[in-house]
Structure formats: structure tokens, C-alpha cells
Scaffold this motif. Structure first.
Motif, PDB file in Angstrom:
ATOM      1  N   GLN A   7      52.135 -30.247   9.553  1.00 32.83           N
ATOM      2  CA  GLN A   7      51.149 -29.197   9.450  1.00 32.83           C
ATOM      3  C   GLN A   7      51.255 -28.445  10.624  1.00 32.83           C
ATOM      4  O   GLN A   7      51.097 -27.106  10.794  1.00 32.83           O
ATOM      5  CB  GLN A   7      49.763 -29.693   9.336  1.00 32.83           C
ATOM      6  N   CYS A  26      45.741 -30.740  17.313  1.00 28.76           N
ATOM      7  CA  CYS A  26      47.037 -31.195  16.518  1.00 28.76           C
ATOM      8  C   CYS A  26      47.295 -32.611  16.973  1.00 28.76           C
ATOM      9  O   CYS A  26      47.474 -32.758  17.970  1.00 28.76           O
ATOM     10  CB  CYS A  26      48.238 -30.342  16.670  1.00 28.76           C
ATOM     11  N   LYS A  42      49.310 -33.490  12.122  1.00 25.09           N
ATOM     12  CA  LYS A  42      48.034 -33.084  11.337  1.00 25.09           C
ATOM     13  C   LYS A  42      47.035 -32.152  12.298  1.00 25.09           C
ATOM     14  O   LYS A  42      46.657 -32.836  13.298  1.00 25.09           O
ATOM     15  CB  LYS A  42      47.312 -34.300  10.587  1.00 25.09           C
TER      16      LYS A  42
END
Length: 182
Positions: free
Chosen positions: A17, A30, A34
Motif C-alpha cells: 500500500q 507506513c 501498510k
């Protein structure tokens, strides 16, 4: 097979992501590809009930002095910039004139009359136009580009420094006045 396996492993890692905290919305960070909420700060350990509370530290907080607002930035000279743009825009026109004159000169031929021994020459001397246009194009670019760069440079606005040139005329005289405000 090994190459196919490497491609699959690389593509799985590419589906993350995020790679940096700035790619996550809001306060999220982060972690391992993710976006997650940051962990809450660790709570201070509560003092045991049988101990007396500690006195508050008497350290004065010193805040940094407030920074002045950055000065308003303006272009060095809008006129220089506009003049440079016009000069640079006219350079291709001079190149087109030079190319057209060179092309016209290439169609110019010498006609020889072999029977009488005389030669006739068409009047087609384009050398001055070709070289003059090329020189004009180089000068326009050589002056226009520095004008754009210097005129477009941003610098702090200075309210107290100015120079004003003012033309004046009376029934018996005329001239130009210069006013410097320092």
C-alpha cells in the motif's frame, strides 16, 4: 522456472500500500507496506499510592523567538522578461528568412551561351540576407535568453529602493527627470 518464481516474488512485494509515511492519509504511518494508525505514546508510570507525589520540576520553558514573515518575492523586471520572450520568439523567424534566402540562392544558376562564348548571370546575390539573418538569429537568442533568466529571477520586494524616470516638457524646454528613492 527460477526466473518465473523470481517474477512472482517481486510482484507480491510490489503490491504494498505504501513505502513512506507521506503516502498514508491523515496521521497514519507506513509499517511493512501498510498504512496503520500510530501506536499510542506509552503512558507514564503511575506513582505508587504509598509514595508522596514528586514536586513539579521548576524548569522554565524557553520558546524560540518568533520568526519574521518571509519577504514578498517579486520578479526582478517584468519588462526584461517580456523583452527576452519577444526576442527569443523572433529568432526562429530570422532562421526561416535565412533558410528561405539560402534556398532561393540554390535555385540561382549561371546560364552559359556556348555558341557566342558569352555568359549571362542572373542577379541573385543572397549572401547578405543569409548571413545577416543567421547573425540576427544568434544575437536574438544570445540576448533574449539572459533577459528571460535575469528578468524572471525572484527577489525580495524592496519598498524603499526605487528609481523613476519621468519625461517633462514646458513651452520653452523639455527633458527627462530621474528620481532615486533610497
Amino acid at each position: 522456472m527460477v526466473l518465473g518464481g523470481a517474477v512472482v516474488v517481486a510482484s507480491v512485494g510490489a503490491n504494498a500500500q505504501c513505502s513512506m509515511d507521506t503516502e498514508c492519509k491523515g496521521e497514519r504511518i507506513c509499517e511493512e507496506g501498510k498504512c496503520v494508525e500510530p501506536a499510542p505514546p506509552p503512558a507514564a508510570a503511575a506513582a505508587p499510592s504509598f509514595a508522596a507525589p514528586l514536586p513539579a520540576p521548576s524548569v522554565a520553558l524557553s520558546l524560540p523567538p518568533p520568526q519574521p514573515a518571509p519577504p514578498k518575492m517579486v520578479r526582478h523586471s517584468k519588462g526584461m522578461m517580456a523583452g527576452g520572450i519577444v526576442m527569443t520568439s523572433l529568432a526562429p523567424v530570422a532562421l526561416i528568412v535565412s533558410g528561405t534566402a539560402a534556398l532561393s540562392a540554390s535555385f540561382c544558376t549561371f546560364d552559359d551561351d556556348d555558341t557566342s562564348g558569352t555568359s549571362y548571370r542572373r542577379r541573385c546575390n543572397y549572401d547578405g540576407i543569409v548571413y545577416g539573418s543567421l547573425l540576427t538569429s544568434v544575437v536574438l537568442l544570445g540576448v533574449g535568453i539572459p533577459l528571460i533568466v535575469i528578468g524572471g529571477k525572484k527577489e525580495p520586494e524592496s519598498e524603499h529602493l526605487s528609481a523613476t524616470v519621468t519625461p517633462w516638457a514646458t513651452p520653452s524646454a523639455a527633458g527627462i527627470g530621474l528620481r532615486l528613492d533610497l
